[in-house]
Design a protein around this motif. Sequence first.
Motif, short mmCIF file in Angstrom:
data_model
loop_
_atom_site.label_atom_id
_atom_site.label_comp_id
_atom_site.label_asym_id
_atom_site.label_seq_id
_atom_site.Cartn_x
_atom_site.Cartn_y
_atom_site.Cartn_z
N THR A 154 0.76 -1.13 0.17
CA THR A 154 -0.05 0.14 -0.01
C THR A 154 1.14 1.51 -0.17
O THR A 154 2.04 1.19 0.35
CB THR A 154 -0.73 -0.24 1.43
OG1 THR A 154 -0.04 0.10 2.60
CG2 THR A 154 -1.33 -1.17 1.52
N ALA A 155 0.25 2.19 0.29
CA ALA A 155 0.68 3.79 0.12
C ALA A 155 1.52 3.96 1.79
O ALA A 155 2.69 4.89 1.81
CB ALA A 155 -0.24 5.12 -0.11
N ASP A 156 1.67 3.02 2.74
CA ASP A 156 1.90 3.09 4.05
C ASP A 156 3.09 1.90 4.26
O ASP A 156 2.86 1.38 4.86
CB ASP A 156 0.41 3.37 5.10
CG ASP A 156 1.64 3.05 6.35
OD1 ASP A 156 2.56 3.54 6.64
OD2 ASP A 156 0.47 3.87 7.31
N GLY A 184 5.48 1.73 5.90
CA GLY A 184 5.50 1.49 7.80
C GLY A 184 4.62 0.27 8.21
O GLY A 184 4.38 -1.06 8.92
N GLU A 185 2.90 0.76 7.61
CA GLU A 185 1.76 -0.66 8.26
C GLU A 185 2.40 -1.68 7.23
O GLU A 185 1.94 -2.76 8.04
CB GLU A 185 0.55 0.50 8.11
CG GLU A 185 -0.50 -0.14 7.58
CD GLU A 185 -0.91 -0.18 9.64
OE1 GLU A 185 -1.90 -1.32 9.63
OE2 GLU A 185 -0.19 0.30 9.72
N ASP A 186 2.82 -1.31 6.25
CA ASP A 186 2.77 -3.25 5.51
C ASP A 186 4.04 -3.88 6.42
O ASP A 186 4.19 -4.86 6.08
CB ASP A 186 2.79 -2.49 4.28
CG ASP A 186 2.17 -1.89 3.14
OD1 ASP A 186 0.78 -1.97 3.72
OD2 ASP A 186 2.95 -0.92 1.90
N HIS A 225 11.05 2.18 10.51
CA HIS A 225 10.54 3.02 10.70
C HIS A 225 9.90 2.95 12.03
O HIS A 225 8.95 2.79 12.86
CB HIS A 225 8.63 2.38 9.83
CG HIS A 225 9.22 2.49 8.17
ND1 HIS A 225 8.85 3.25 7.27
CD2 HIS A 225 8.78 0.65 7.81
CE1 HIS A 225 8.87 2.30 6.37
NE2 HIS A 225 8.54 1.25 6.62
N HIS A 255 6.76 5.39 13.54
CA HIS A 255 6.12 4.39 12.75
C HIS A 255 4.65 4.83 13.68
O HIS A 255 4.71 4.33 14.89
CB HIS A 255 5.49 4.04 12.21
CG HIS A 255 4.73 3.24 11.14
ND1 HIS A 255 3.58 2.59 11.26
CD2 HIS A 255 4.19 4.23 9.59
CE1 HIS A 255 2.37 2.63 10.39
NE2 HIS A 255 3.20 3.88 9.17
N LYS A 256 3.54 5.22 13.90
CA LYS A 256 1.81 4.67 14.61
C LYS A 256 2.05 3.56 15.05
O LYS A 256 1.06 3.02 15.86
CB LYS A 256 0.79 5.22 13.99
CG LYS A 256 0.01 4.66 12.53
CD LYS A 256 -1.08 4.78 11.42
CE LYS A 256 -1.91 4.07 11.04
NZ LYS A 256 -2.44 4.65 9.99
N ARG A 257 2.63 2.62 14.14
CA ARG A 257 2.89 1.27 14.61
C ARG A 257 3.63 0.66 15.37
O ARG A 257 3.55 -0.68 15.41
CB ARG A 257 2.83 0.73 13.49
CG ARG A 257 1.34 0.59 12.75
CD ARG A 257 -0.09 -0.57 13.48
NE ARG A 257 -0.93 -0.73 12.52
CZ ARG A 257 -2.03 -1.91 13.01
NH1 ARG A 257 -2.56 -1.90 13.95
NH2 ARG A 257 -3.34 -1.42 11.85
#
Length: 326
Positions: A196-198, A200-202, A230, A233-235
């Motif tokens: 995806t575009a994120d 860090g989430e990926d 990251h 990152h929020k995660r």
Amino acid sequence: MSTRRHSLSRLRPVSLSARLLAGTLIATFIASASPAAAQAASLEPRVKKLESEMKAVQRKVFPGASDRFFEPEISAPTAAPNTTGVSASAPITDLLQRVDTLENQITRLTAQTEENGFKLGQLEKRLTLIEEKAAAAAAAAVAPAPTGTTGAPGAGVGAPPARVTPAAGAATTGAAAAAPSAERVAAVSAIEKPQTADAGEDAYLYGYRLWEAKFLPEAQAQLRFALDKHPKHKRSSYTRNLLGRAYLDDGKPSAAAKMFAENYEKEPKGDRAPESLYYLGDALIKLNEKPKACIAFAELAEVYPDVAAGRLSDRLAAGRRSAGCK
């Protein structure tokens, strides 16, 4: 004959006057000396007491009683020889000099104590720094290194063991582990990488999928890569907590405990900080550190009372029973 008597009669009145004057001066001297002597007598016991206490302090601070550090005895300054037979200084003056000596000694001891306290504080700081470095080195020794740092084009996801072939080796936490089999490589490759575009989430989600599929070394490498790539990152709270669980599930409670503690300390308001405290207690139980586990559980209940009474209530109660917490 008459001349001699006349001379004697003139001398006798003078001698008598001199004797009377001398008597008056002696009486005056005795009267004026009596109050000073009385004052000196009253101060003498107090000064002696101070001197004895000073010696005790010196022996306590400098038990070696070395002349390098202090004078072994406190004594009044020695008076200069007096050939007249009269005391060079009054008793009260001697006592005041001895008090001055005591005050000087106390000043020296106070300065020495403050200097020793400062040096002790510096040593404690150095010891803390050494312990922190040792802990970081231990964590680095047990943490697995990522086997890949490249991802699919545009994916933003690290390439842990999914990209590793038997010839290149595999991500391991031991000194010498066998290369993954072709079947394992194929199974890891089958885990879908989010794109995806994120980025860090990926990276986090791919690590989660590896962990969920029980590919623990691969999950550890991927989650470590996600943290390194990251860190803000929020995660990040999720990632550290999951990395600790991957260590714990892989039979590495020491590495897990370090990661859970790090997650709580770095992000106490993070989404998974309460879970990290619970799993920290679980890891400490496995390390046979039950009193420390009880401390972690108590911290969870105190800092996050709603979570402790809510979604983690059952697990917290079971953990306390396992640790034997009171």
